[in-house]
Design a protein around this motif. Structure first.
Motif, PDB file in Angstrom:
ATOM      1  N   LEU A 139      67.345  -8.636  52.467  1.00 30.55           N
ATOM      2  CA  LEU A 139      66.605  -9.827  52.905  1.00 30.55           C
ATOM      3  C   LEU A 139      65.167  -9.433  53.215  1.00 30.55           C
ATOM      4  O   LEU A 139      64.223 -10.138  52.876  1.00 30.55           O
ATOM      5  CB  LEU A 139      67.240 -10.422  54.167  1.00 30.55           C
ATOM      6  CG  LEU A 139      68.649 -10.969  54.057  1.00 30.55           C
ATOM      7  CD1 LEU A 139      69.075 -11.557  55.386  1.00 30.55           C
ATOM      8  CD2 LEU A 139      68.742 -12.010  52.979  1.00 30.55           C
ATOM      9  N   GLU A 140      65.052  -8.281  53.845  1.00 26.01           N
ATOM     10  CA  GLU A 140      63.728  -7.812  54.210  1.00 26.01           C
ATOM     11  C   GLU A 140      62.868  -7.596  52.959  1.00 26.01           C
ATOM     12  O   GLU A 140      61.702  -7.971  52.921  1.00 26.01           O
ATOM     13  CB  GLU A 140      63.850  -6.514  55.016  1.00 26.01           C
ATOM     14  CG  GLU A 140      62.510  -6.001  55.453  1.00 26.01           C
ATOM     15  CD  GLU A 140      62.545  -5.474  56.881  1.00 26.01           C
ATOM     16  OE1 GLU A 140      63.553  -5.708  57.557  1.00 26.01           O
ATOM     17  OE2 GLU A 140      61.564  -4.856  57.290  1.00 26.01           O
ATOM     18  N   TYR A 190      75.403  -8.411  50.970  1.00 28.30           N
ATOM     19  CA  TYR A 190      74.063  -7.837  50.916  1.00 28.30           C
ATOM     20  C   TYR A 190      73.758  -7.297  52.306  1.00 28.30           C
ATOM     21  O   TYR A 190      74.283  -7.768  53.304  1.00 28.30           O
ATOM     22  CB  TYR A 190      73.034  -8.891  50.517  1.00 28.30           C
ATOM     23  CG  TYR A 190      73.041 -10.114  51.394  1.00 28.30           C
ATOM     24  CD1 TYR A 190      72.280 -10.160  52.555  1.00 28.30           C
ATOM     25  CD2 TYR A 190      73.822 -11.218  51.067  1.00 28.30           C
ATOM     26  CE1 TYR A 190      72.295 -11.269  53.379  1.00 28.30           C
ATOM     27  CE2 TYR A 190      73.848 -12.339  51.883  1.00 28.30           C
ATOM     28  CZ  TYR A 190      73.076 -12.358  53.038  1.00 28.30           C
ATOM     29  OH  TYR A 190      73.101 -13.457  53.844  1.00 28.30           O
ATOM     30  N   ASP A 235      71.038  -6.326  55.335  1.00 26.51           N
ATOM     31  CA  ASP A 235      69.860  -6.950  55.930  1.00 26.51           C
ATOM     32  C   ASP A 235      68.579  -6.487  55.250  1.00 26.51           C
ATOM     33  O   ASP A 235      67.625  -7.233  55.107  1.00 26.51           O
ATOM     34  CB  ASP A 235      69.834  -6.601  57.425  1.00 26.51           C
ATOM     35  CG  ASP A 235      68.956  -7.571  58.191  1.00 26.51           C
ATOM     36  OD1 ASP A 235      69.180  -8.792  58.027  1.00 26.51           O
ATOM     37  OD2 ASP A 235      68.047  -7.108  58.908  1.00 26.51           O
TER      38      ASP A 235
END
Lengths: 682, 351
Positions: B267-268, B262, B264
């Motif tokens: 995640l954000e 995945y 970053d």
């Protein structure tokens, strides 16, 4: 499934055994299930600090972590042994039975040797360690009592199954809970030295890191744990260093005075708060590598030690007596709060007949239902007329739907205490429960009647000492009738509460309905925590309407309430009858129902079923309901400047508990907790 | 009657795509945290869960172990297997299909968590542990029909184990613990009462099912059902290829999952959505990413896409939005979409 026999292992053996040797412990942790490393938890600094402080100075007396779900509460506690200097985390699971908590007779040994020998329980395991209770607010009341006793004295006395012994049991008590599921009673709350509220992080970067680490841990736990070992060691060294410093810390006179002042200001019950604050401050100073406690330490300690002890200025505990005893009130109220800090929900009261909280409620039971101070039951005709006067103008108003007003924590309505019939027959409730074989098995007892719910483990323990002298006929074990024990079960049986809500036009005025809705939602929240079932009836225009038949879905009740329109006339009697019918129907289905009718109204009525005077008719029906043994609570919504007191009058007719709507709000510690978390103490 | 034991084939279920997908995702990745299926009566909830059994992968386990320990995973072994493993004893390995273990609503606590073995105690005077349903459920699917009607204290126990992956027993003279990592699958009819938020949150995802509204599809549902009841074997035969294809796809996805990465930005997205929608705790974020990763694997990709995130959000968010036990959370899905496209597209531009 085939019974599969495994030697009984000791849950603590594998990953939790306290070891005095560091290397050995490290290995043991790895042998067990992988735990998310303590040091890898992001944020939650206050929680981590609270836990470390307790490791440094166990005299703080433990910590209670309260907060929403999914905030690493349990993760932190369960991994605490990684940074503790030889202390283990001993878990008390919710399924624990009394024998395993306190300890009991060792069956195998007793049979083979023929002599009673003791097998220790969780309280022994916890000695010198950390006792962790997850979901502590859901723990069986009976188990809570056993723990309270030991936590206070540090000694576990065993007097059971022919065994009399005692052993030291000093532990750091750590509990985690989600307040949505109900609160702890204050006696238990006070046992926890410090209190921390846990919340999720609102910081984007932090949240991202939380996800990342969790995923890394899950994909290869072994590597992840290893990666964080250095940090864990560092933290542990810090704890050890602070432990060494602790005895050197001096407490000055001025610090003591400051502490006493702060505690005084916070209006805490008892003196534990001061002691905890000093101990916490000591640990804080030690952690900071100082020999003196400074003011900041005390301030920080107060934030840890006071939230769950701080009280609002006590206000009247008995709304019924308020008017008559206005003058005495203040002094009396204070006494009351001192003497009766028991705020646990009534359903969770222990069944143990020799428990004193039972006595307390027994006492209340005698005092309350027939309060003679209440208004005389007869009222003037003119009163009734006046009551009706403002009605017509409101009935013109179209239906309106009010928002749900502010909700709050409901005071303890002590519903069970007026449950006379059931209380009178001693132990009847217990037996009913055993008969149904439902509920949680918490302990065992001898039974005079035919056994239907055999407590095999207890029976075995009772039989064990006599095996060497009994004739065996090739069996390993001979059980005689005198050994037979029965299970005592505890079930959080909720009540069945039917709300009868006045939704007539007059309620629509001055946002009154908003307040009422807020209050009913608060009662519903309370009902949810106590696992009650609820029904909702409204009366308006010419009839009463069952909005929601009795259900466990409190969500649905809330939805119905939200959409409840107001407007029209006030057929109070019809509402009461409907409530009565719904309860009667339900009673046909469930015999051991504990029904409660909550009438939310100002008592004004203008529509009768018959030709009689509406209010007298309502009183008549009220009397009938009370005669049927249905408990009633009247919530008076009257807010006008001139009080007619009709609801109060009705309440006394129905033998009901009477509360003014503003009196429903609890003066619980939880309120104080909320306040504190919003704006800091200083 | 013949072939009574043939279950309705999973691929023979008409419609209910979201529910089917949720179940499959959990099979691919057992760490997703299970699924709760909410819906009215007669919407193939139970049928789907039972049908799942036929699609479950075969995996290796230690022969004779009551908990079906994985011989290659010492981190999640029971005490017995672990000590064997550490003493380098050889395990006898067997292969068995993952199972659907039923937890009936009437189950008593001792049967759920395990209890003292009465027979051993009487015959030999020995104290032994008799494993309960949670032991059986280890590495399997634990299915609770009508989960909202389960007794409170059983729910508490279930929560404990589900969260920990370990069942700790301190009762009836027994002190024991064993691994209990299971996929929790529950079905419920919301008309009959709610699930406590605490339990709700423990389900990785929640799917709401409704009866098929499309007439043609309704007819297909009836036809299939009638054909199945007339001749189960014949009916199952019709789907044999589809079943095999799905099985293969699941296996492939399981392998691929280890390779899924995945960015970053994902995640954000997860963190941002949770903050903006005011979700309790961190479980939703984590579940969202994991579900999206599994979705990517199921779609044969090693990269999590924005579409995966959107689909994952739909599965993991709705039941986590409530602030108090009764305030109903209304999923502001437009906002979710907006966040995903904002963060996602910024990322595409960068690439």
């Amino acid at each position: 499934m085939q019974p599969y026999n495994l030697p009984i292992g000791n849950a603590a053996d594998l990953c939790l055994q306290p070891g005095n040797h560091q290397v050995k412990k490290e290995k043991r942790t790895q042998r067990g299930f992988y735990r998310f490393p303590f040091a890898a938890v992001i944020g939650q600094e206050k929680v981590k600090k609270a836990l470390l402080l307790n490791l440094i100075n166990p005299q703080i007396g433990g910590v209670l972590l309260a907060g929403e779900k999914g905030t690493a509460k349990s993760t932190l506690v369960r991994s605490l042994n990684q940074v503790a200097n030889g202390m283990a985390v001993v878990e008390l699971p919710l399924n624990a039975t009394e024998d395993r908590v306190i300890g009991s007779i060792d069956i195998e040994k007793t049979i083979s040797v023929g002599k009673r020998s003791f097998e220790s329980g969780i309280l022994k395991k916890a000695d010198g360690n950390i006792l962790y209770i997850d979901e502590v607010n859901l723990l069986s009341e009976h188990i809570v009592n056993s723990i309270l006793e030991v936590a206070a004295s540090g000694v576990n006395h065993i007097e059971r199954e022919g065994i009399a012994c005692e052993h030291a049991s000093r532990f750091v008590l750590i509990g985690t809970m989600n307040p949505e599921e109900g609160f702890l009673r204050s006696q238990f709350l006070d046992r926890f030295g410090i209190y921390v509220e846990v919340g999720g992080s609102k910081n984007l970067a932090e949240r991202k890191e939380v996800i990342k680490r969790r995923l890394a841990f899950e994909s290869s736990p072994a590597a992840f744990v290893k990666k964080w070992e250095t940090e864990a060691t560092e933290l542990r060294d810090q704890v050890i260093e602070a432990q060494r410093k602790l005895p050197l810390i001096k407490i000055s006179e001025s610090i003591l005075k400051l502490t006493a002042d702060i505690v005084n200001e916070a209006n805490c019950a008892g003196n534990r708060a001061e002691l905890v604050m000093i101990q916490t401050a000591k640990a804080l100073a030690a952690l900071d590598n100082r020999k003196n406690i400074n003011i900041d330490d005390i301030k920080e300690a107060a934030e840890f030690a006071l939230p769950h002890r701080k009280r609002e200025k006590p206000d009247e505990p008995e709304p019924q007596e308020e008017q008559q005893e206005q003058e005495q009130q203040d002094s009396e109220a204070e006494e009351e709060t001192e003497a009766n800090p028991d705020e646990n929900p009534p359903e969770e009261e222990p069944d143990d007949p020799d428990n004193n909280s039972e006595e307390e409620s027994e006492k209340q039971e005698e005092d309350q239902p027939d309060t003679p101070e209440a208004d005389p039951p007869d009222s003037d005709e003119s009163d009734d007329d006046e009551a009706r006067e403002p009605e017509p103008e409101f009935s013109e108003i179209l239906d309106q739907i009010d928002e749900i007003g502010r909700s709050f924590i409901v005071r303890n309505l002590n519903i069970k205490a007026i449950d006379r019939k059931k209380r009178k027959g001693e132990g009847k409730r217990i037996k009913t429960k055993t008969d149904t074989k439902q509920g949680q098995y918490i302990k065992s007892a001898m039974s005079k009647n035919k056994i239907t719910d055999l407590a095999f483990d207890a029976t075995l323990r009772a039989a064990a000492p006599f095996q060497s002298v009994r004739e065996k006929n090739g069996l390993a074990l001979v059980i005689k009738s005198e050994d037979i024990r029965e299970k005592v079960r505890e079930k959080r049986t909720g009540s069945t509460i039917v709300f009868v809500v006045d939704a007539s036009g007059s309620m629509g005025a001055k946002k009154r309905m908003e307040t009422v809705k807020g209050a009913v939602v608060s009662l519903l929240t309370d009902a949810y925590q106590k696992r009650d079932r609820v029904g909702l009836i409204s009366f308006r225009k010419n009839e009463a309407e069952v909005l929601l038949n009795i259900t466990r879905s409190i969500d649905l009740a809330q939805k119905c309430l939200r959409d409840l329109p107001t407007g029209g006339k006030t057929p109070l009697a019809a509402g009461l009858i409907k409530g009565y019918e719904v309860i009667k129907n339900e009673q046909r289905k469930h015999e051991d129902l504990l029904p409660i009718l909550v009438l939310v109204s100002d008592g004004r009525t203008n529509t009768a079923i018959t030709d009689n005077d509406p209010f007298s008719e309502a009183k008549e029906i009220g009397k009938k309901i009370s005669f049927e043994g249905i408990q009633t609570i009247v919530v008076d919504t009257e807010v006008d400047f001139i009080k007619l007191g009709l609801a109060k009058e009705l309440a006394s007719c129905m033998n009901a508990r009477y509360y003014r709507i503003e009196d429903l709000e609890a003066d619980v510690l939880a309120d104080a907790v909320r306040d504190l978390s919003n704006h800091s103490l200083f | 009657m013949k072939n009574v034991n043939i279950v309705y084939p999973f691929t023979g279920i008409v419609g209910q795509e979201q529910m089917k997908k949720a179940l499959i995702l959990n099979v691919i990745n057992p760490l997703l945290g299970g699924v709760l299926i909410r819906g009215e009566k007669g919407t193939a909830k139970s049928t789907a869960v039972r049908a799942l059994a036929d699609l479950l992968p075969i995996r290796s386990q230690v022969e004779g172990c009551a908990f079906g320990c994985d011989p290659r995973e010492p981190g999640n072994m029971c005490c017995d297997c672990l000590s064997k493993y550490e003493n380098h004893e050889n395990f006898v390995e067997t292969f068995g299909r993952m199972k659907v273990v039923d937890l009936p609503v009437s189950a008593t606590e001792d049967r759920v968590v395990g209890t003292l073995d009465i027979e051993q105690a009487i015959k030999k005077g020995e104290k032994k542990f008799e494993p309960g349903i949670l032991a059986q459920a280890n590495r399997n699917i634990l299915y609770v029909d009508e989960v909202n009607l389960l007794d409170d204290h059983i729910v508490d126990v279930l929560l404990d184990s589900a969260a920990m992956g370990v069942n700790t027993i301190e009762r009836e003279g027994v002190s024991y613990f064993h691994p209990a990592r299971f996929i929790l699958v529950g079905t419920m009819n919301p008309e009959e009462g709610d699930l406590r938020p605490q339990l709700l949150d423990r389900f990785g995802m929640v799917v709401d099912v409704v009866g098929e509204r499309n007439t043609e599809r309704r007819i297909a549902v009836i036809k299939n059902r009638l054909a199945y009841e007339a001749d189960k074997e014949e009916f199952a035969q019709q789907f044999i290829n589809e079943q095999q294809n799905l099985r293969d796809r699941i296996l492939k996805a399981k392998k691929l999952l280890k390779k899924v990465v995945y960015r970053d930005e994902m995640l954000e997205i997860a963190a941002k959505i949770s903050i903006e929608l005011d979700v309790d705790g961190h479980r939703a974020d984590i579940a969202m990413i994991k579900t999206a990763m599994t979705l990517a694997a199921f779609n044969g990709s090693t990269k999590v896409s924005s579409a995966d995130m959107l689909e994952a959000a739909e599965l993991v968010l709705p039941h986590r939005l409530r602030r108090t036990p009764f305030e109903e959370g209304i999923l502001n899905f437009d906002r979710v979409q907006q966040i995903i496209s904002e963060v996602g597209s910024a990322d595409y531009a960068a690439v």
